[in-house]
Design an enzyme around this catalytic site. Structure first.
Site, mmCIF file in Angstrom:
data_model
loop_
_atom_site.group_PDB
_atom_site.id
_atom_site.type_symbol
_atom_site.label_atom_id
_atom_site.label_comp_id
_atom_site.label_asym_id
_atom_site.label_seq_id
_atom_site.Cartn_x
_atom_site.Cartn_y
_atom_site.Cartn_z
ATOM 1 N N ASN A 9 0.867 -1.183 0.000
ATOM 2 C CA ASN A 9 0.000 0.000 0.000
ATOM 3 C C ASN A 9 0.901 1.230 0.000
ATOM 4 O O ASN A 9 1.529 1.539 1.014
ATOM 5 C CB ASN A 9 -0.883 -0.040 1.261
ATOM 6 C CG ASN A 9 -1.658 1.252 1.473
ATOM 7 O OD1 ASN A 9 -1.769 2.072 0.565
ATOM 8 N ND2 ASN A 9 -2.194 1.431 2.669
ATOM 9 N N TRP A 10 0.966 1.887 -1.160
ATOM 10 C CA TRP A 10 1.907 3.009 -1.293
ATOM 11 C C TRP A 10 1.363 4.303 -0.700
ATOM 12 O O TRP A 10 2.063 5.309 -0.669
ATOM 13 C CB TRP A 10 2.273 3.204 -2.770
ATOM 14 C CG TRP A 10 3.233 2.160 -3.286
ATOM 15 C CD1 TRP A 10 3.866 1.183 -2.556
ATOM 16 C CD2 TRP A 10 3.687 2.004 -4.636
ATOM 17 N NE1 TRP A 10 4.679 0.437 -3.367
ATOM 18 C CE2 TRP A 10 4.593 0.908 -4.656
ATOM 19 C CE3 TRP A 10 3.421 2.671 -5.830
ATOM 20 C CZ2 TRP A 10 5.231 0.495 -5.819
ATOM 21 C CZ3 TRP A 10 4.056 2.246 -6.993
ATOM 22 C CH2 TRP A 10 4.949 1.169 -6.988
ATOM 23 N N LYS A 11 0.118 4.335 -0.302
ATOM 24 C CA LYS A 11 -0.484 5.542 0.290
ATOM 25 C C LYS A 11 -0.247 6.748 -0.650
ATOM 26 O O LYS A 11 -0.255 6.587 -1.856
ATOM 27 C CB LYS A 11 0.055 5.746 1.699
ATOM 28 C CG LYS A 11 -0.063 4.450 2.534
ATOM 29 C CD LYS A 11 0.239 4.625 3.984
ATOM 30 C CE LYS A 11 0.072 3.279 4.689
ATOM 31 N NZ LYS A 11 0.276 3.352 6.122
ATOM 32 N N HIS A 98 -9.346 1.199 5.412
ATOM 33 C CA HIS A 98 -8.006 1.393 5.995
ATOM 34 C C HIS A 98 -8.107 2.361 7.173
ATOM 35 O O HIS A 98 -8.877 3.323 7.132
ATOM 36 C CB HIS A 98 -7.044 1.933 4.932
ATOM 37 C CG HIS A 98 -5.623 1.935 5.425
ATOM 38 N ND1 HIS A 98 -5.135 2.927 6.239
ATOM 39 C CD2 HIS A 98 -4.622 1.035 5.268
ATOM 40 C CE1 HIS A 98 -3.873 2.643 6.554
ATOM 41 N NE2 HIS A 98 -3.539 1.497 5.971
ATOM 42 N N GLU A 100 -6.384 4.750 8.135
ATOM 43 C CA GLU A 100 -6.185 6.178 7.836
ATOM 44 C C GLU A 100 -7.453 6.784 7.245
ATOM 45 O O GLU A 100 -7.768 7.950 7.495
ATOM 46 C CB GLU A 100 -4.971 6.344 6.904
ATOM 47 C CG GLU A 100 -3.675 6.127 7.672
ATOM 48 C CD GLU A 100 -2.526 5.568 6.856
ATOM 49 O OE1 GLU A 100 -2.559 5.632 5.613
ATOM 50 O OE2 GLU A 100 -1.570 5.053 7.485
ATOM 51 N N GLU A 171 -4.979 -4.847 10.932
ATOM 52 C CA GLU A 171 -3.904 -3.871 11.079
ATOM 53 C C GLU A 171 -4.120 -3.082 12.369
ATOM 54 O O GLU A 171 -4.878 -2.099 12.377
ATOM 55 C CB GLU A 171 -3.894 -2.901 9.905
ATOM 56 C CG GLU A 171 -3.712 -3.564 8.558
ATOM 57 C CD GLU A 171 -3.236 -2.569 7.518
ATOM 58 O OE1 GLU A 171 -2.105 -2.701 7.061
ATOM 59 O OE2 GLU A 171 -3.989 -1.645 7.189
ATOM 60 N N GLY A 177 2.949 2.250 10.639
ATOM 61 C CA GLY A 177 3.896 3.343 10.413
ATOM 62 C C GLY A 177 4.680 3.728 11.651
ATOM 63 O O GLY A 177 5.374 4.744 11.658
ATOM 64 N N SER A 216 3.844 -2.197 10.239
ATOM 65 C CA SER A 216 5.302 -2.270 10.403
ATOM 66 C C SER A 216 5.898 -3.622 10.018
ATOM 67 O O SER A 216 6.865 -4.085 10.641
ATOM 68 C CB SER A 216 5.703 -1.868 11.832
ATOM 69 O OG SER A 216 5.346 -0.518 12.075
ATOM 70 N N GLY A 237 2.935 -1.135 4.201
ATOM 71 C CA GLY A 237 3.016 0.274 3.825
ATOM 72 C C GLY A 237 4.461 0.653 3.506
ATOM 73 O O GLY A 237 4.963 0.418 2.413
ATOM 74 N N GLY A 238 5.149 1.232 4.489
ATOM 75 C CA GLY A 238 6.490 1.786 4.289
ATOM 76 C C GLY A 238 7.452 0.862 3.557
ATOM 77 O O GLY A 238 8.152 1.283 2.630
HETATM 78 P P1 PGA Z 1 3.168 0.244 7.549
HETATM 79 O O1 PGA Z 1 1.687 0.477 6.989
HETATM 80 O O2 PGA Z 1 3.656 -1.056 6.949
HETATM 81 O O3 PGA Z 1 3.963 1.410 7.061
HETATM 82 O O4 PGA Z 1 3.069 0.159 9.030
HETATM 83 C C1 PGA Z 1 0.774 -0.576 6.884
HETATM 84 C C2 PGA Z 1 -0.541 -0.106 6.294
HETATM 85 O O5 PGA Z 1 -0.972 1.008 6.603
HETATM 86 O O6 PGA Z 1 -1.183 -0.828 5.511
#
Ligand code: PGA
Length: 259
Positions: A9-11, A98, A100, A171, A177, A216, A237-238
């Site tokens: 997930n590149w956000k 998600h 966010e 999650e 993050g 993470s 994500g990251g």
């Molecule tokens: P992260 O994000 O791997 O950077 O913790 C995960 C996500 O939001 O799907």
């Protein structure tokens, strides 16, 4: 056998040039990284504007996902992108719910349910994201929070739809993050509770679903997590922004699936 899914997930990251470069590097390394692993899906959710770039550079082996979807089919909804548009762009699945979106853009239970329904109606699979806040876990309420998110999102979904089109991603918000990953035991315990709820609600159609962990995930912790019971893959994500770190996670998961 449940499929393994490794999803990035590149956000709100990667302009199109970077998206092309990263996804072509992933595509080049993919066969080697997942060699020998069956039922093993790998995909990327870039920004809407980079979907075409990832489709072109990633090729047919890299699944194309969107990070969100409109709750409406089409019409006067400024700024929204509907499931039919996403299908046309080559998207096969979308994230819904998600954390966010829930925390920063006000996607509540009703909105998540409506988006999920719109995605299914448009022929997309859904990666339904659930997870508790730190306060919920500190109060010992994590399971009830997650089960409420699940049950409210899936209330109108049939067992056939569950079986064909739903993947769950657990999650924990405190792990997203932050670098603070859930332990394999913490993740596994929640995945077990999710699977039990899906089984009680939908029988085998529910209990056979893939349940991904997110928060993470890195090359260094992927092997321990994927070995834990009931963890069927990752939403990353990251660590998905860099092709080599994403491929290292794919490799770790593929090796575990062969063991
Ligand atoms: P992260 O994000 O791997 O950077 O913790 C995960 C996500 O939001 O799907």
């Amino acid at each position: 056998m449940r499929s393994t899914w490794i999803l990035g997930n590149w956000k709100q990251n990667h302009l199109r040039g970077e998206a092309t470069k990263t996804s072509s590097e992933i595509a080049r390394g993919l066969d080697e990284a997942r060699a020998g692993a069956a039922n093993f899906e790998v995909g990327i959710a870039p920004s809407f504007l980079a979907l075409d770039s990832v489709r072109a550079a990633g090729g047919p082996n890299l699944l194309l996902l969107s990070q969100d979807v409109a709750a409406q089919e089409s019409g006067a909804f400024t700024g929204e992108v509907g499931s039919e548009m996403l299908r046309e762009a080559g998207v096969s699945a979308t994230l819904v719910g998600h954390s966010e979106r829930r925390a920063k853009f006000g996607d509540g239970h009703d909105q998540v349910r409506a988006k999920l329904q719109a995605a299914l109606a448009g022929g997309l699979k859904v990666i339904l994201c659930v997870g508790e806040q730190l306060e919920d876990r500190q109060a010992g309420n994590q399971k009830s929070v997650v089960i409420t998110q699940l049950s409210s999102a899936l209330v109108d979904v049939t067992p056939e739809q569950i079986k064909a089109s739903i993947v769950v991603a657990y999650e924990p918000v405190w792990a997203i993050g932050t670098g603070e990953v859930a332990t394999p035991d913490q993740a596994s315990e929640m995945h077990g509770a999710i699977r039990a709820w899906l089984g009680d609600s939908y029988g085998e159609a529910g209990s056979g679903r893939s349940i991904l962990y997110g928060g993470s995930v890195k090359p260094a912790n992927a092997s321990d997590l994927i070995d834990a019971p009931n963890i069927d893959g990752f939403l990353i994500g990251g660590a998905s922004l860099d092709a080599q770190s994403f491929l290292a996670i794919v490799r770790a998961a593929a090796q575990a699936r062969q063991a």
